[in-house]
Motif scaffolding. Structure first.
Motif, PDB file in Angstrom:
ATOM      1  N   LEU A  15       0.828  -1.193   0.000  1.00 47.99           N
ATOM      2  CA  LEU A  15       0.000   0.000   0.000  1.00 47.99           C
ATOM      3  C   LEU A  15       0.870   1.253   0.000  1.00 47.99           C
ATOM      4  O   LEU A  15       0.610   2.214  -0.721  1.00 47.99           O
ATOM      5  N   PHE A  16       1.947   1.233   0.772  1.00 56.93           N
ATOM      6  CA  PHE A  16       2.872   2.367   0.819  1.00 56.93           C
ATOM      7  C   PHE A  16       3.519   2.584  -0.547  1.00 56.93           C
ATOM      8  O   PHE A  16       3.605   3.719  -1.034  1.00 56.93           O
ATOM      9  N   GLY A  17       3.961   1.511  -1.179  1.00 61.39           N
ATOM     10  CA  GLY A  17       4.549   1.623  -2.517  1.00 61.39           C
ATOM     11  C   GLY A  17       3.564   2.183  -3.523  1.00 61.39           C
ATOM     12  O   GLY A  17       3.917   3.008  -4.372  1.00 61.39           O
ATOM     13  N   SER A  18       2.314   1.757  -3.431  1.00 60.01           N
ATOM     14  CA  SER A  18       1.277   2.273  -4.320  1.00 60.01           C
ATOM     15  C   SER A  18       1.012   3.747  -4.040  1.00 60.01           C
ATOM     16  O   SER A  18       0.803   4.532  -4.971  1.00 60.01           O
ATOM     17  N   ALA A  19       1.028   4.120  -2.769  1.00 56.79           N
ATOM     18  CA  ALA A  19       0.828   5.524  -2.404  1.00 56.79           C
ATOM     19  C   ALA A  19       1.959   6.387  -2.956  1.00 56.79           C
ATOM     20  O   ALA A  19       1.721   7.491  -3.444  1.00 56.79           O
ATOM     21  N   VAL A  20       3.186   5.883  -2.927  1.00 57.56           N
ATOM     22  CA  VAL A  20       4.327   6.623  -3.485  1.00 57.56           C
ATOM     23  C   VAL A  20       4.138   6.790  -4.994  1.00 57.56           C
ATOM     24  O   VAL A  20       4.354   7.873  -5.552  1.00 57.56           O
ATOM     25  N   ALA A  21       3.713   5.722  -5.673  1.00 56.08           N
ATOM     26  CA  ALA A  21       3.485   5.800  -7.120  1.00 56.08           C
ATOM     27  C   ALA A  21       2.386   6.822  -7.441  1.00 56.08           C
ATOM     28  O   ALA A  21       2.513   7.606  -8.390  1.00 56.08           O
ATOM     29  N   ILE A  22       1.338   6.845  -6.644  1.00 55.98           N
ATOM     30  CA  ILE A  22       0.241   7.787  -6.859  1.00 55.98           C
ATOM     31  C   ILE A  22       0.691   9.210  -6.545  1.00 55.98           C
ATOM     32  O   ILE A  22       0.333  10.160  -7.253  1.00 55.98           O
ATOM     33  N   PHE A  23       1.504   9.375  -5.514  1.00 52.92           N
ATOM     34  CA  PHE A  23       2.093  10.670  -5.181  1.00 52.92           C
ATOM     35  C   PHE A  23       2.897  11.209  -6.367  1.00 52.92           C
ATOM     36  O   PHE A  23       2.735  12.362  -6.777  1.00 52.92           O
ATOM     37  N   LEU A  24       3.748  10.363  -6.948  1.00 52.93           N
ATOM     38  CA  LEU A  24       4.552  10.763  -8.100  1.00 52.93           C
ATOM     39  C   LEU A  24       3.672  11.063  -9.316  1.00 52.93           C
ATOM     40  O   LEU A  24       3.950  11.993 -10.080  1.00 52.93           O
ATOM     41  N   ALA A  25       2.599  10.298  -9.491  1.00 53.37           N
ATOM     42  CA  ALA A  25       1.672  10.555 -10.595  1.00 53.37           C
ATOM     43  C   ALA A  25       1.026  11.928 -10.450  1.00 53.37           C
ATOM     44  O   ALA A  25       0.822  12.635 -11.444  1.00 53.37           O
ATOM     45  N   GLY A  26       0.709  12.322  -9.225  1.00 56.82           N
ATOM     46  CA  GLY A  26       0.153  13.654  -8.981  1.00 56.82           C
ATOM     47  C   GLY A  26       1.132  14.752  -9.355  1.00 56.82           C
ATOM     48  O   GLY A  26       0.762  15.757  -9.972  1.00 56.82           O
ATOM     49  N   ILE A  27       2.403  14.568  -9.013  1.00 61.62           N
ATOM     50  CA  ILE A  27       3.432  15.544  -9.382  1.00 61.62           C
ATOM     51  C   ILE A  27       3.561  15.626 -10.898  1.00 61.62           C
ATOM     52  O   ILE A  27       3.592  16.715 -11.486  1.00 61.62           O
ATOM     53  N   LEU A  28       3.622  14.473 -11.559  1.00 59.09           N
ATOM     54  CA  LEU A  28       3.747  14.450 -13.016  1.00 59.09           C
ATOM     55  C   LEU A  28       2.546  15.079 -13.703  1.00 59.09           C
ATOM     56  O   LEU A  28       2.687  15.751 -14.735  1.00 59.09           O
ATOM     57  N   TYR A  29       1.363  14.881 -13.147  1.00 60.08           N
ATOM     58  CA  TYR A  29       0.156  15.483 -13.712  1.00 60.08           C
ATOM     59  C   TYR A  29       0.261  17.009 -13.699  1.00 60.08           C
ATOM     60  O   TYR A  29      -0.038  17.673 -14.691  1.00 60.08           O
ATOM     61  N   GLU A  30       0.690  17.562 -12.575  1.00 62.47           N
ATOM     62  CA  GLU A  30       0.865  19.011 -12.493  1.00 62.47           C
ATOM     63  C   GLU A  30       1.959  19.475 -13.445  1.00 62.47           C
ATOM     64  O   GLU A  30       1.856  20.547 -14.055  1.00 62.47           O
ATOM     65  N   GLY A  31       3.007  18.687 -13.598  1.00 60.92           N
ATOM     66  CA  GLY A  31       4.065  19.018 -14.546  1.00 60.92           C
ATOM     67  C   GLY A  31       3.553  19.028 -15.976  1.00 60.92           C
ATOM     68  O   GLY A  31       3.938  19.898 -16.774  1.00 60.92           O
ATOM     69  N   LEU A  32       2.703  18.098 -16.318  1.00 60.10           N
ATOM     70  CA  LEU A  32       2.116  18.049 -17.654  1.00 60.10           C
ATOM     71  C   LEU A  32       1.280  19.298 -17.929  1.00 60.10           C
ATOM     72  O   LEU A  32       1.341  19.878 -19.011  1.00 60.10           O
ATOM     73  N   LYS A  33       0.507  19.715 -16.938  1.00 62.47           N
ATOM     74  CA  LYS A  33      -0.301  20.924 -17.110  1.00 62.47           C
ATOM     75  C   LYS A  33       0.605  22.134 -17.366  1.00 62.47           C
ATOM     76  O   LYS A  33       0.328  22.956 -18.248  1.00 62.47           O
ATOM     77  N   TYR A  34       1.694  22.236 -16.607  1.00 64.06           N
ATOM     78  CA  TYR A  34       2.626  23.349 -16.814  1.00 64.06           C
ATOM     79  C   TYR A  34       3.278  23.253 -18.191  1.00 64.06           C
ATOM     80  O   TYR A  34       3.413  24.247 -18.898  1.00 64.06           O
ATOM     81  N   TYR A  35       3.671  22.060 -18.602  1.00 66.51           N
ATOM     82  CA  TYR A  35       4.337  21.862 -19.886  1.00 66.51           C
ATOM     83  C   TYR A  35       3.445  22.299 -21.044  1.00 66.51           C
ATOM     84  O   TYR A  35       3.903  22.956 -21.978  1.00 66.51           O
ATOM     85  N   ARG A  36       2.167  21.973 -20.975  1.00 66.20           N
ATOM     86  CA  ARG A  36       1.230  22.403 -22.020  1.00 66.20           C
ATOM     87  C   ARG A  36       1.163  23.922 -22.095  1.00 66.20           C
ATOM     88  O   ARG A  36       1.160  24.503 -23.171  1.00 66.20           O
ATOM     89  N   GLU A  37       1.115  24.579 -20.939  1.00 65.68           N
ATOM     90  CA  GLU A  37       1.061  26.039 -20.934  1.00 65.68           C
ATOM     91  C   GLU A  37       2.373  26.636 -21.442  1.00 65.68           C
ATOM     92  O   GLU A  37       2.365  27.629 -22.176  1.00 65.68           O
ATOM     93  N   ALA A  38       3.496  26.026 -21.069  1.00 65.68           N
ATOM     94  CA  ALA A  38       4.795  26.524 -21.527  1.00 65.68           C
ATOM     95  C   ALA A  38       4.918  26.392 -23.043  1.00 65.68           C
ATOM     96  O   ALA A  38       5.448  27.290 -23.710  1.00 65.68           O
ATOM     97  N   LEU A  39       4.439  25.292 -23.606  1.00 66.59           N
ATOM     98  CA  LEU A  39       4.456  25.140 -25.060  1.00 66.59           C
ATOM     99  C   LEU A  39       3.603  26.213 -25.727  1.00 66.59           C
ATOM    100  O   LEU A  39       3.985  26.780 -26.755  1.00 66.59           O
ATOM    101  N   HIS A  40       2.459  26.482 -25.136  1.00 65.16           N
ATOM    102  CA  HIS A  40       1.576  27.503 -25.678  1.00 65.16           C
ATOM    103  C   HIS A  40       2.242  28.875 -25.601  1.00 65.16           C
ATOM    104  O   HIS A  40       2.190  29.659 -26.552  1.00 65.16           O
ATOM    105  N   ALA A  41       2.883  29.178 -24.481  1.00 69.68           N
ATOM    106  CA  ALA A  41       3.560  30.460 -24.318  1.00 69.68           C
ATOM    107  C   ALA A  41       4.713  30.585 -25.308  1.00 69.68           C
ATOM    108  O   ALA A  41       4.949  31.664 -25.864  1.00 69.68           O
TER     109      ALA A  41
END
Length: 182
Positions: free
Chosen positions: A59-85
């Motif tokens: 469960l802890f390992g899965s929580a770490v993977a989900i934590f990292l997925a949340g960070i990557l999701y926010e990074g993807l949102k920023y990357y899309r905006e940076a490409l647009h800019a």
């Protein structure tokens, strides 16, 4: 006289067998009711049959993977905006059209230029593919939250918070019009 079946199934041998529509037995051997309530259980099926936690370490390992997925999701949102800019500064590219009348009467855009891609431009195709990835990731993360496992929900929220901390300060806008789960 009409016969009503209330949760009973008849076997081939004529005996009645009970079946449950909402009760299930998980891989940990516990019978539980699938209710939409938060819980702190360790035994957890996450997204699909193959992703099953049966102990605290899994469960802890899965929580770490989900934590990292949340960070990557926010990074993807920023990357899309940076490409647009970046596309707003690419006025030499004939596939991007920035017109002065959309920037104001003085022709001064001051960071508010409107980028118009043509439908078949590479920029629009890339943004479309990234939109598909972002939409899919958004709904997958929503389904993780809908496990109602407190530990997974906390991991996801913390991952999104840390991701926003890393990437949000660089954004040009506060309101995210591309967000899918709000």
């Amino acid at each position: 006289m009409e016969h009503m079946n209330h949760g009973m199934a008849h076997g081939m041998d004529g005996t009645e067998r009970h079946h449950h529509d909402v009760d299930d037995v998980d891989a940990c051997g516990a019978s539980h009711h699938h209710a939409m309530v938060f819980h702190t259980g360790v035994c957890q099926e996450i997204l699909f049959n193959g992703w099953l936690t049966t102990n605290a370490l899994e469960l802890f390992g899965s929580a770490v993977a989900i934590f990292l997925a949340g960070i990557l999701y926010e990074g993807l949102k920023y990357y899309r905006e940076a490409l647009h800019a970046r596309a707003t500064t690419a006025t030499a590219d004939s596939r991007v059209n920035i017109t002065k009348n959309e920037c104001g009467q003085n022709g001064n855009c001051s960071g508010t230029a409107i980028v118009k891609y043509s439908m078949l431009s590479s920029g629009h195709i890339v943004q479309t593919l990234l939109h598909v990835i972002q939409s899919t990731a958004s709904y997958i993360l929503m389904l993780v939250f809908m496990t109602y496992n407190v530990w997974l929900c906390i991991a996801l929220v913390l991952g999104l918070a840390v991701g926003y901390f890393f990437f949000g300060w660089r954004k040009n806008t506060v309101v995210d019009v591309t967000e899918h789960c709000q």
